[in-house]
Design an enzyme around this catalytic site. Structure first.
Site, PDB file in Angstrom:
ATOM      1  N   LYS A  20       0.844  -1.197   0.000  1.00  0.00           N
ATOM      2  CA  LYS A  20       0.000   0.000   0.000  1.00  0.00           C
ATOM      3  C   LYS A  20       0.886   1.258   0.000  1.00  0.00           C
ATOM      4  CE  LYS A  20      -3.515  -2.467   2.726  1.00  0.00           C
ATOM      5  NZ  LYS A  20      -4.322  -2.407   3.973  1.00  0.00           N
ATOM      6  N   TYR A  60     -11.997  -2.850  -2.592  1.00  0.00           N
ATOM      7  CA  TYR A  60     -12.470  -3.079  -1.221  1.00  0.00           C
ATOM      8  C   TYR A  60     -14.001  -3.177  -1.142  1.00  0.00           C
ATOM      9  CZ  TYR A  60      -7.902  -2.510   1.084  1.00  0.00           C
ATOM     10  OH  TYR A  60      -6.615  -2.685   1.538  1.00  0.00           O
ATOM     11  N   PHE A  68     -14.924   2.737   8.148  1.00  0.00           N
ATOM     12  CA  PHE A  68     -13.615   3.204   7.679  1.00  0.00           C
ATOM     13  C   PHE A  68     -13.452   3.105   6.164  1.00  0.00           C
ATOM     14  CE2 PHE A  68     -13.245  -1.230   9.122  1.00  0.00           C
ATOM     15  CZ  PHE A  68     -12.769  -1.845   7.964  1.00  0.00           C
ATOM     16  N   ARG A  96      -0.910 -14.977   3.713  1.00  0.00           N
ATOM     17  CA  ARG A  96      -1.582 -14.265   4.811  1.00  0.00           C
ATOM     18  C   ARG A  96      -0.830 -14.458   6.135  1.00  0.00           C
ATOM     19  NH1 ARG A  96      -6.116 -10.846   4.178  1.00  0.00           N
ATOM     20  NH2 ARG A  96      -6.865 -11.624   6.178  1.00  0.00           N
ATOM     21  N   THR A 102      -4.563  -8.485  10.643  1.00  0.00           N
ATOM     22  CA  THR A 102      -4.940  -7.178  10.082  1.00  0.00           C
ATOM     23  C   THR A 102      -4.469  -6.020  10.959  1.00  0.00           C
ATOM     24  OG1 THR A 102      -6.885  -8.210   9.089  1.00  0.00           O
ATOM     25  CG2 THR A 102      -6.936  -5.813   9.324  1.00  0.00           C
ATOM     26  N   ARG A 113       3.486  -7.339   9.019  1.00  0.00           N
ATOM     27  CA  ARG A 113       2.834  -6.273   9.796  1.00  0.00           C
ATOM     28  C   ARG A 113       3.363  -6.227  11.226  1.00  0.00           C
ATOM     29  NH1 ARG A 113      -3.158  -7.716   7.475  1.00  0.00           N
ATOM     30  NH2 ARG A 113      -3.205  -6.285   5.682  1.00  0.00           N
ATOM     31  N   ASN A 123      -1.309  -0.426   7.662  1.00  0.00           N
ATOM     32  CA  ASN A 123      -0.709  -1.756   7.864  1.00  0.00           C
ATOM     33  C   ASN A 123       0.047  -2.271   6.635  1.00  0.00           C
ATOM     34  OD1 ASN A 123      -2.871  -2.438   6.282  1.00  0.00           O
ATOM     35  ND2 ASN A 123      -3.872  -3.760   7.785  1.00  0.00           N
ATOM     36  N   HIS A 126      -1.449  -5.603   1.492  1.00  0.00           N
ATOM     37  CA  HIS A 126      -2.708  -6.329   1.273  1.00  0.00           C
ATOM     38  C   HIS A 126      -2.387  -7.724   0.739  1.00  0.00           C
ATOM     39  CE1 HIS A 126      -6.719  -7.371  -0.163  1.00  0.00           C
ATOM     40  NE2 HIS A 126      -6.101  -7.846  -1.230  1.00  0.00           N
ATOM     41  N   GLU A 137      -9.292 -10.521  -7.462  1.00  0.00           N
ATOM     42  CA  GLU A 137      -8.352  -9.395  -7.307  1.00  0.00           C
ATOM     43  C   GLU A 137      -7.285  -9.412  -8.399  1.00  0.00           C
ATOM     44  OE1 GLU A 137      -9.041  -8.885  -2.488  1.00  0.00           O
ATOM     45  OE2 GLU A 137      -7.139  -9.728  -3.180  1.00  0.00           O
TER      46      GLU A 137
HETATM   47  P1  IDP Z   1      -6.932  -7.546   5.661  1.00  0.00           P
HETATM   48  O1  IDP Z   1      -6.203  -6.428   4.938  1.00  0.00           O
HETATM   49  O2  IDP Z   1      -6.073  -8.143   6.733  1.00  0.00           O
HETATM   50  O3  IDP Z   1      -7.513  -8.555   4.717  1.00  0.00           O
HETATM   51  P2  IDP Z   1      -9.644  -6.505   5.986  1.00  0.00           P
HETATM   52  O4  IDP Z   1     -10.562  -6.818   7.106  1.00  0.00           O
HETATM   53  O5  IDP Z   1      -9.941  -7.090   4.639  1.00  0.00           O
HETATM   54  O6  IDP Z   1      -8.154  -6.874   6.453  1.00  0.00           O
HETATM   55  O7  IDP Z   1      -9.582  -4.931   5.876  1.00  0.00           O
HETATM   56  C1  IDP Z   1      -8.971  -4.300   4.776  1.00  0.00           C
HETATM   57  C2  IDP Z   1      -8.139  -3.141   5.263  1.00  0.00           C
HETATM   58  O8  IDP Z   1      -8.995  -2.189   5.874  1.00  0.00           O
HETATM   59  C3  IDP Z   1      -7.123  -3.484   6.336  1.00  0.00           C
HETATM   60  O9  IDP Z   1      -5.912  -4.012   5.830  1.00  0.00           O
HETATM   61  C4  IDP Z   1      -6.915  -2.148   6.996  1.00  0.00           C
HETATM   62  O10 IDP Z   1      -6.022  -1.346   6.245  1.00  0.00           O
HETATM   63  C5  IDP Z   1      -8.291  -1.530   6.912  1.00  0.00           C
HETATM   64  N1  IDP Z   1      -9.024  -1.729   8.164  1.00  0.00           N
HETATM   65  C6  IDP Z   1      -9.559  -2.871   8.634  1.00  0.00           C
HETATM   66  N2  IDP Z   1     -10.135  -2.691   9.829  1.00  0.00           N
HETATM   67  C7  IDP Z   1      -9.978  -1.374  10.101  1.00  0.00           C
HETATM   68  C8  IDP Z   1     -10.371  -0.561  11.217  1.00  0.00           C
HETATM   69  O11 IDP Z   1     -10.978  -1.007  12.185  1.00  0.00           O
HETATM   70  N3  IDP Z   1     -10.013   0.748  11.136  1.00  0.00           N
HETATM   71  C9  IDP Z   1      -9.332   1.291  10.087  1.00  0.00           C
HETATM   72  N4  IDP Z   1      -8.936   0.550   9.038  1.00  0.00           N
HETATM   73  C10 IDP Z   1      -9.253  -0.754   9.054  1.00  0.00           C
HETATM   74 MG    MG Z   2      -9.048  -8.400   3.335  1.00  0.00          MG
END
Ligand code: IDP
Ligand code: MG
Length: 162
Positions: A20, A60, A68, A96, A102, A113, A123, A126, A137
């Site tokens: 990212k 997304y 968010f 993963r 996450t 991470r 973080n 992706h 994707e």
């Molecule tokens: P992942 O990236 O580990 O698959 P997802 O739940 O798919 O996690 O969420 C996508 C992205 O959204 C996360 O990588 C993170 O950047 C962001 N995200 C997820 N949860 C939150 C939150 O509670 N606050 C702010 N950003 C979040």
């Molecule tokens: Mg995800």
């Protein structure tokens, strides 16, 4: 024991991995790419791209009801993203694992991470979360001709395939 070529081929899969804008700006491209490369996965596509906000919303789309979502899409489209496809046995799930949880506060040390990020909104990376998302994707980010199929000389040493 040497693995059968057909069994090996059947287990091969591809996943979509993206660094990212925060990871790119922090100079973490080589660090992150090297973790996938050293593990033994094969890079089959890579490009640096600034996605539009509309594109980020598509990527997304599963999260569109989350509070968010808007900030996340603004962020993903705020600068260069390094989009990649990696190939290997079990690469979707294990990718993963390499990435970590996450929320970097909960990611184990040793994960990308866990070692390199602090907050969930930044973080740095992706990774597709399953076979269906990986397929979708990869198709969203890459044209079929951008995926490079090639034999790697290291493969027989990584998989023990004769
Ligand atoms: P992942 O990236 O580990 O698959 P997802 O739940 O798919 O996690 O969420 C996508 C992205 O959204 C996360 O990588 C993170 O950047 C962001 N995200 C997820 N949860 C939150 C939150 O509670 N606050 C702010 N950003 C979040
Ligand atoms: Mg995800």
């Amino acid at each position: 024991m040497l693995q059968d070529q057909e069994a090996h081929a059947a287990e091969m899969e591809r996943t979509f991995i993206a660094i990212k804008p925060d990871g790119v700006q922090r100079g973490l491209i080589s660090e992150i790419v090297s973790r996938f490369e050293r593990k033994g996965y094969k890079l089959v596509a890579i490009k640096l791209i600034v996605p539009s906000k509309e594109f980020a919303q598509k990527h997304y789309h599963d999260l569109k009801e989350r509070p968010f979502f808007n900030g996340l899409c603004d962020f993903l489209s705020s600068g260069p993203v390094l989009a990649m496809v990696w190939e290997g046995e079990g690469v979707i799930k294990y990718g993963r694992k390499l990435i970590g949880a996450t929320d970097p506060q909960k990611s184990e040390p040793g994960t990308i991470r866990g070692d390199l990020a602090v907050v969930v909104g930044r973080n740095i990376i992706h990774g597709s979360d399953g076979p269906e998302t990986a397929k979708d994707e990869i198709a969203l980010w890459f044209e079929p001709k951008e995926l490079v199929s090639y034999a790697s000389n290291a493969e027989k040493w990584i998989y023990g395939v004769n």
